[in-house]
Design a protein around this motif. Structure first.
Motif, mmCIF file in Angstrom:
data_model
loop_
_atom_site.group_PDB
_atom_site.id
_atom_site.type_symbol
_atom_site.label_atom_id
_atom_site.label_comp_id
_atom_site.label_asym_id
_atom_site.label_seq_id
_atom_site.Cartn_x
_atom_site.Cartn_y
_atom_site.Cartn_z
ATOM 1 N N HIS A 55 31.686 45.000 7.066
ATOM 2 C CA HIS A 55 31.862 44.646 5.649
ATOM 3 C C HIS A 55 32.589 43.305 5.514
ATOM 4 C CE1 HIS A 55 30.606 48.641 4.331
ATOM 5 N NE2 HIS A 55 31.428 49.152 5.213
ATOM 6 N N PRO A 56 31.939 42.193 5.759
ATOM 7 C CA PRO A 56 32.651 40.910 5.689
ATOM 8 C C PRO A 56 33.027 40.468 4.276
ATOM 9 C CG PRO A 56 30.329 40.568 6.195
ATOM 10 C CD PRO A 56 30.555 42.042 6.242
ATOM 11 N N LEU A 57 32.285 40.891 3.248
ATOM 12 C CA LEU A 57 32.508 40.352 1.910
ATOM 13 C C LEU A 57 33.932 40.542 1.380
ATOM 14 C CD1 LEU A 57 29.255 40.917 -0.182
ATOM 15 C CD2 LEU A 57 30.364 38.761 0.406
ATOM 16 N N LEU A 114 29.281 34.068 7.649
ATOM 17 C CA LEU A 114 29.834 33.021 6.790
ATOM 18 C C LEU A 114 29.547 33.355 5.335
ATOM 19 C CD1 LEU A 114 28.370 30.069 8.881
ATOM 20 C CD2 LEU A 114 30.726 30.907 8.980
ATOM 21 N N PRO A 115 30.494 33.086 4.425
ATOM 22 C CA PRO A 115 30.207 33.331 3.005
ATOM 23 C C PRO A 115 29.174 32.331 2.500
ATOM 24 C CG PRO A 115 32.355 32.271 3.285
ATOM 25 C CD PRO A 115 31.855 32.587 4.657
ATOM 26 N N ASP A 116 28.150 32.847 1.843
ATOM 27 C CA ASP A 116 27.072 31.980 1.339
ATOM 28 C C ASP A 116 26.391 32.709 0.187
ATOM 29 O OD1 ASP A 116 24.857 30.427 0.817
ATOM 30 O OD2 ASP A 116 24.338 30.117 2.920
ATOM 31 N N PRO A 156 21.236 36.554 1.645
ATOM 32 C CA PRO A 156 21.155 37.973 1.262
ATOM 33 C C PRO A 156 22.513 38.658 1.350
ATOM 34 C CG PRO A 156 19.348 37.395 2.739
ATOM 35 C CD PRO A 156 20.273 36.211 2.716
ATOM 36 N N GLY A 157 22.916 39.287 0.253
ATOM 37 C CA GLY A 157 24.198 39.969 0.232
ATOM 38 C C GLY A 157 25.393 39.044 0.223
ATOM 39 N N GLY A 158 25.159 37.739 0.065
ATOM 40 C CA GLY A 158 26.255 36.777 0.028
ATOM 41 C C GLY A 158 26.832 36.435 1.380
#
Length: 501
Positions: free
Chosen positions: A116-118, A160-162, A166-168
């Motif tokens: 769960h990186p977000l 990486l946040p993007d 997909p899924g940010g």
């Protein structure tokens, strides 16, 4: 100014059960990462949350070291980190914000981030290191520091946040785990306040235990076991390397006991036998504890463990019901649990069991089968939990549609059901209490014999407790217990013929 400040987020003080147990272990994976970076020429410091008084101690460390890079590197060898507890994630997010507020570039690695990186990105983490992160961390720091300029897209194992992905989350290629773990330097023990750990252990237990590891990963298929770091891959160190490290820590750090933190210690009986020979050849005698499986406790393995000084083996027994073991894809049989326990105890090694209740489809008869197994074969200790669906597991996929709002335990003593088990949470908490009491009383009887202790009153109280559980069986039944929705056929047994897969 320190180039890299490594940390982890498991504050002992945030987990009441672990405070009560007071068996703190060093963040082994974090210390391996520190040694690996030092080998590459980086100046490294450590913030160890385990004995820290609170997050204010991190603030002081950040102000003192003023790191360019702050790396939250969770201890993937410790089962507490792999439980992805809420208090650890909450602490990690606050720690990330503190570091970002002071101008550090924030990186993070661990089981929770890999799944769960977000939430970590929202708290200020700029780079997520997914899976086994030792090589990823070094390559990323080389790129960010300008030592080895290269596009980040070429570095495997990154998240990486993007917002456009997909899924940010934008991910680079998956990182292949290291197949020869002897290439890693020994943990950077000099960064740790070893005496703080020694004092905590001595005060609580009268001895000092230290953790080591011989294997990375586990190839077995238990469908409730999360494997976000190594998947079903495994890689074993050589017996000579392990014995040499034992000799080194005994000489330099003087522990009284060792805990090998492997998911499964001794995947090959011949490896265990060779370790026994290596330990004997060096004249080492120190008691140690391992975690293993009933089907691995062959005569050759048990003899090797005894020769190496093993004092205690925790077996993943899980259940006394073959139906439940098969549903879990455990790959063991009830009679193997009994045989392994007998074999270990005859060799003078304590045989302890991990037990798991609440698996979908478990009936009261299945529960009683586990209780009977405990009574008949008398493990020296038990650890009792309930089925806990972690993301990425086959078990999670089976019950995902029926999970409630709560998706993770707050601390290691939570024991809350995340789905509708056959029974509600109070039933399983009472069952855990009774099983622990049962094992403690039976083992005390065995130890004290005719020493003047009269167990009648305590056994009567225990019997009344079991009657109360019978009453709870009727009142704590779930109206609509979760059914297992199998998404795949059982997997074949792993090939353990090599030192890695």
């Amino acid at each position: 100014m320190t180039e890299v400040l490594l940390a982890h987020s498991f504050f002992l003080k945030n987990d009441p059960k672990q405070v009560e147990k007071m068996r703190p272990y060093a963040p082994l994976a974090t210390l391996f990462a520190a040694a690996h970076l030092r080998q590459a020429g980086y100046e490294v410091a450590l913030f160890d949350a385990m004995p820290a008084t609170g997050e204010e101690a991190l603030a002081a460390a950040l102000d003192r070291h003023r790191p360019r890079f702050f790396v939250l590197y969770e201890d993937s060898f410790n089962f507490l980190s792999k439980m992805c507890l809420a208090h650890a994630r909450e602490a990690a997010c606050r720690m990330s914000r503190m570091a970002r507020d002071r101008g550090a570039t924030v990186l993070a690695a661990g089981s929770d981030l890999s799944d769960h990186p977000l939430p970590f990105f929202s708290a200020g983490v700029e780079f997520g290191l997914v899976g086994e992160a030792d090589h990823t961390l070094r390559e990323l720091l080389d790129a960010l520091s300008g030592r080895v300029p290269r596009p980040l897209t070429e570095i495997a194992g990154l998240a990486l946040p993007d917002e456009r992905a997909p899924g940010g989350v934008r991910r680079t290629a998956a990182r292949e785990p290291e197949r020869r773990p002897d290439v890693f330097p020994p943990p950077a023990w000099d960064l740790l306040d070893v005496e703080a750990y020694r004092a905590m252990w001595q005060k609580a237990h009268g001895y000092f235990s230290l953790n080591l590891v011989t294997t990375r990963g586990c190839p077995f298929h238990c469908n409730w076991c999360a494997k976000p770091i190594w998947g079903r891959r495994y890689a074993m160190r050589s017996p000579a390397s392990v014995a040499a490290e034992m000799e080194r820590v005994i000489r330099d750090l003087a522990p009284d006991h060792l805990w090998f933190a492997d998911d499964i210690f001794g995947l090959q009986p011949r490896w265990v036998a060779e370790l026994g020979r290596e330990v004997e050849a060096r004249g080492l005698r120190i008691p140690f504890t391992i975690q293993s499986r009933a089907d691995l406790m062959t005569p050759v393995a048990v003899d090797g463990l005894a020769r190496a000084g093993c004092a205690e083996v925790w077996l993943g027994a899980e259940s006394g019901s073959q139906k439940i073991l098969d549903a879990m894809d455990k790959g063991t049989r009830v009679e193997q649990i009994a045989e392994a326990t007998r074999r270990l105890q005859e060799a003078g090694i304590r045989a302890c069991w991990f037990l798991q209740f609440g698996y979908p489809g478990e009936t009261f008869d299945d529960v009683l089968a586990t209780v009977r197994l405990v009574r008949e074969h008398r493990p020296d200790d038990v650890g009792v939990s309930v089925s806990y669906p972690l993301p990425g597991t086959r078990f999670f996929a089976m019950v995902q549609a029926e999970l409630g709002e709560k998706t993770r335990w707050q601390d290691s003593n939570d024991l809350a059901m995340m789905f509708q088990g056959t029974y509600q949470t109070p039933f399983y908490r009472k069952l855990r209490q009774l099983l622990h009491r049962e094992v403690d009383l039976r083992n005390r009887q065995r130890r004290e014999g005719d020493d003047g202790w009269d167990p009648v009153a305590e056994l009567d109280a225990l019997a009344e407790g079991w009657l109360e559980l019978g009453r709870l069986e009727a009142t704590c039944r779930s109206a609509e217990p979760t059914a297992v929705h199998r998404s795949a056929e059982p997997l074949p047994p792993p090939d353990l013929s090599k030192a890695w897969n």
